[in-house]
Write an enzyme that holds these catalytic residues in place. Structure first.
Site, PDB file in Angstrom:
ATOM      1  N   LYS A  13      43.093  36.924  48.912  1.00 26.63           N
ATOM      2  CA  LYS A  13      44.193  35.958  49.004  1.00 26.63           C
ATOM      3  C   LYS A  13      43.878  34.871  50.043  1.00 26.63           C
ATOM      4  CE  LYS A  13      47.445  38.956  50.141  1.00 26.63           C
ATOM      5  NZ  LYS A  13      46.678  40.223  50.168  1.00 26.63           N
ATOM      6  N   ARG A  88      56.317  40.559  51.155  1.00 22.00           N
ATOM      7  CA  ARG A  88      55.610  41.818  50.940  1.00 22.00           C
ATOM      8  C   ARG A  88      56.568  42.933  50.559  1.00 22.00           C
ATOM      9  NH1 ARG A  88      50.825  40.756  54.362  1.00 22.00           N
ATOM     10  NH2 ARG A  88      49.322  42.449  54.225  1.00 22.00           N
TER      11      ARG A  88
HETATM   12  P1  AMP Z   1      47.447  40.635  56.465  1.00 23.04           P
HETATM   13  O1  AMP Z   1      46.545  39.812  57.318  1.00 23.04           O
HETATM   14  O2  AMP Z   1      48.260  39.782  55.523  1.00 23.04           O
HETATM   15  O3  AMP Z   1      46.746  41.759  55.774  1.00 23.04           O
HETATM   16  O4  AMP Z   1      48.531  41.297  57.465  1.00 23.04           O
HETATM   17  C1  AMP Z   1      48.130  42.162  58.503  1.00 23.04           C
HETATM   18  C2  AMP Z   1      49.296  43.029  58.935  1.00 23.04           C
HETATM   19  O5  AMP Z   1      50.371  42.202  59.414  1.00 23.04           O
HETATM   20  C3  AMP Z   1      49.918  43.870  57.827  1.00 23.04           C
HETATM   21  O6  AMP Z   1      49.231  45.087  57.611  1.00 23.04           O
HETATM   22  C4  AMP Z   1      51.325  44.087  58.384  1.00 23.04           C
HETATM   23  O7  AMP Z   1      51.320  45.053  59.411  1.00 23.04           O
HETATM   24  C5  AMP Z   1      51.627  42.739  59.027  1.00 23.04           C
HETATM   25  N1  AMP Z   1      52.249  41.808  58.054  1.00 23.04           N
HETATM   26  C6  AMP Z   1      51.743  40.659  57.574  1.00 23.04           C
HETATM   27  N2  AMP Z   1      52.589  40.065  56.714  1.00 23.04           N
HETATM   28  C7  AMP Z   1      53.670  40.881  56.637  1.00 23.04           C
HETATM   29  C8  AMP Z   1      54.888  40.859  55.903  1.00 23.04           C
HETATM   30  N3  AMP Z   1      55.174  39.852  55.061  1.00 23.04           N
HETATM   31  N4  AMP Z   1      55.748  41.892  56.069  1.00 23.04           N
HETATM   32  C9  AMP Z   1      55.503  42.893  56.926  1.00 23.04           C
HETATM   33  N5  AMP Z   1      54.374  43.001  57.629  1.00 23.04           N
HETATM   34  C10 AMP Z   1      53.455  42.015  57.500  1.00 23.04           C
END
Ligand code: AMP
Length: 211
Positions: A13, A88
């Site tokens: 993504k 999410r």
């Molecule tokens: P990502 O870089 O998008 O994989 O996000 C890393 C971490 O940030 C995730 O594993 C969650 O702990 C937190 N996170 C990011 N976006 C969200 C969201 N929309 N809702 C809840 N937690 C989030």
């Protein structure tokens, strides 16, 4: 264009968002990057989020909804934006609706779990600017160094193998239902993630050209 990117962690993504962002001249808003920046700065929100991100759990809805509400109000979002990593959960998607934001599409990049685990082991990120790389699929020009800002790139703490398995479970349990949510609105587009970034990009841009 107001676009949501869906897909398992590591599906690509962030990488596709960077490309679409440049092509359409709209910002990418990554809740993950915003949370990591807050963590690095040691803000109250960052400290609150750390307990969840370290385990691969989702940060509470009210925290991320607050982040998004503030960020989407900024001037650079007026002509559109790409949401990478938000919503999410169903309540997060409902919150977006309540803010009066109607997205043009929710594009889901489909990659199976075995391939995700493979990919995550090679993922590297820039701790300074958030750019993402891969030891095999998206090498930086100079090994170990961010192309965008010159900082040394690192393995994300939550890309460790056990955390990846939990993040995949969380994805299937809490985020995948969003595909039905957006399908019911006629907004879902599914694209098969390919081995080569450019091949996925070709499919993504073709899909976006018709909306
Ligand atoms: P990502 O870089 O998008 O994989 O996000 C890393 C971490 O940030 C995730 O594993 C969650 O702990 C937190 N996170 C990011 N976006 C969200 C969201 N929309 N809702 C809840 N937690 C989030």
């Amino acid at each position: 264009m107001k676009l949501i990117l869906l897909g398992a962690p590591g599906a690509g993504k962030g990488t596709q968002a960077e490309i679409i962002s440049e092509k359409y001249g709209i910002p990418t808003i990554s809740t993950g990057n915003i949370i990591r920046a807050a963590l690095k700065e040691g803000t109250e929100m960052g400290l609150r989020a750390k307990a969840y991100t370290d385990k691969g759990e989702l940060v509470p809805d009210d925290v991320v909804i607050g982040i998004i509400r503030e960020r989407l109000g900024a001037d650079d979002c007026k002509n559109g934006f790409i949401l990478d990593g938000f919503p999410r959960t169903i309540p997060q998607a409902e919150a977006l609706d309540k803010m009066g934001i109607a997205v043009d599409a929710a594009l889901s990049i489909e990659v199976d779990d075995g391939e995700i685990v493979n990919r995550m082991s090679g993922r590297r990120v820039c701790p300074a600017c958030g750019a993402s790389f891969h030891t095999e699929y998206k090498k930086p020009a100079k090994e170990g160094v961010c192309d965008a800002c010159g900082e040394d790139i690192v393995i994300r703490k939550d890309d460790e193998p056990e955390t990846v398995l939990n993040r995949l479970k969380v994805y299937h349990d809490q985020t995948e239902p969003l595909k039905s949510f957006y399908k019911a609105k006629g907004k879902l587009i599914e694209v098969e993630g390919q081995d080569k970034v450019a091949d996925t990009t070709a499919l993504v841009l073709k899909a976006l050209s018709v909306i």
